[in-house]
Design an enzyme around this catalytic site. Sequence first.
Site, PDB file in Angstrom:
ATOM      1  N   ASN A  46      -7.699  -2.223   9.836  1.00 15.94           N
ATOM      2  CA  ASN A  46      -7.027  -2.198   8.537  1.00 15.94           C
ATOM      3  C   ASN A  46      -7.732  -3.132   7.564  1.00 15.94           C
ATOM      4  OD1 ASN A  46      -4.273  -3.026   6.740  1.00 15.94           O
ATOM      5  ND2 ASN A  46      -4.485  -0.890   7.340  1.00 15.94           N
TER       6      ASN A  46
ATOM      7  N   ARG B 239       0.809  -1.217   0.000  1.00 16.16           N
ATOM      8  CA  ARG B 239       0.000   0.000   0.000  1.00 16.16           C
ATOM      9  C   ARG B 239       0.843   1.269   0.000  1.00 16.16           C
ATOM     10  NH1 ARG B 239      -5.429   1.218  -0.847  1.00 16.16           N
ATOM     11  NH2 ARG B 239      -5.724  -0.957  -0.211  1.00 16.16           N
TER      12      ARG B 239
ATOM     13  N   ARG C 261      -5.430  -4.240   4.147  1.00 14.39           N
ATOM     14  CA  ARG C 261      -5.307  -3.031   3.327  1.00 14.39           C
ATOM     15  C   ARG C 261      -3.846  -2.712   3.072  1.00 14.39           C
ATOM     16  NH1 ARG C 261      -4.925   2.619   2.973  1.00 14.39           N
ATOM     17  NH2 ARG C 261      -6.420   3.471   1.457  1.00 14.39           N
ATOM     18  N   CYS C 262      -3.023  -2.838   4.106  1.00 16.50           N
ATOM     19  CA  CYS C 262      -1.595  -2.546   3.961  1.00 16.50           C
ATOM     20  C   CYS C 262      -0.941  -3.427   2.899  1.00 16.50           C
ATOM     21  CB  CYS C 262      -0.873  -2.756   5.288  1.00 16.50           C
ATOM     22  SG  CYS C 262      -1.162  -1.487   6.522  1.00 16.50           S
ATOM     23  N   MET C 263      -1.411  -4.661   2.766  1.00 18.36           N
ATOM     24  CA  MET C 263      -0.757  -5.629   1.887  1.00 18.36           C
ATOM     25  C   MET C 263      -1.206  -5.531   0.433  1.00 18.36           C
ATOM     26  SD  MET C 263      -0.503  -9.066   4.227  1.00 18.36           S
ATOM     27  CE  MET C 263      -2.279  -9.273   4.395  1.00 18.36           C
TER      28      MET C 263
END
Length: 411
Positions: A352, A162, A397-399
Amino acid sequence: MKPTLNITSEIGTLKTVVLKRPGPEVENMIPQNTQRFLFDDIPYLHMIQKEHDQFAGILRKQGVEVLDLKELLTEVFRTKDIKDLFVLDFLNESKAPFDENQIGQALENYLQQLSAEDFVEKVFQGVRKEELFQEQKIHLHDYMEDSFPFYVSPQPNVYFMRDPACVIGNGVTLNNMKSEIRKRESLFFQYILKYHERFKESEIPIWLNRDYPFSLEGGDLLVLSKETLAIGISERTSAKAIEQLAANIFKQNTTINNIIAAVVPKSRTFMHLDTIFTMVNKDTFCIYPVILTEDIYLLERGTVPQCVNVSKQQSLEVALKKVLGLDEVNFIICGGDDKVASSREQWNDATNTLAISPGVVITYDRNYITNDLLRKNGIIVHEIPSSELSRGGGGPRCMSMPLIREDISFR
């Protein structure tokens, strides 16, 4: 014609996303250097890959096209001239020791002779000192040198896709990331967008380039609608970068007219805005309550190009209602009313969430209280295992780096 990039919300049906499966780079950390790489612990490679495969598998089952960062880069670097050019940029940004005992030239030669596949693996895994030279200790000062075993450090954070770049509408930001260890990651996307067959013929606007001196990271940037962004003023994203991004976007003929700038406490616990605030439906957000007590600002398009009007807002709720045209806003507090559970699940990235479509999200299974609350609020939740993925300090979401979502209407 299929759009190259199109992100006009956080929740429109996800069509195309880029992922990076964790690789041996996560095993190139040792307890003495985890903090250097922004980790609190060292993941178990076999299990983190298994968990990530389940994440990618859910996306594919939902009809999402999953692109792999390693494959994209390999396809670019099969052209030797492009690979050789990247080697120079990469070593320069890796702070490789060019002036010491011809190490820089040896690194350049070593990387340029690798196949595209091996080169990409080496870019992620790093180059150990022993790969170039047998260590010779002749002088006393040789024994005093840095014990760090790499000439070029590994990139274990790269599975957090992200942060290096953000798609906004049909354009993108290439981000100057805060930590020195991660700055190289946006270089990957600069080369992919410029040279990959899928993107190189498109005229993709760059809303903010990676050479801008102030930091911006994708975990702090949410595309709420065609008209509105939300960006965290955090430890990793500066107010100056937000205002410059606003000026650049407002200057162009874009639909973005508003940017909510939310203060994120500068803490390892709250690295980015999306660790305390994500969108799960048109009027529903999963949050950690600290976001409700911090200052909120609104940046609006001025009457002249590149003009940014800034005003302080009464609250996040008021700002969201104003820019999204909502009568009500539903905040789902991660962990519910239990402060201990809320803090624990926030640490484990309960907020997240990654939306696959309006009201359909992917979350970590370990955050069972928050997941139950999401379901009670009508959200469909797909859980993925997270004993190892969560060790890096990021959630679904970060990934993920979404490239294309279907448009949705809020009004």
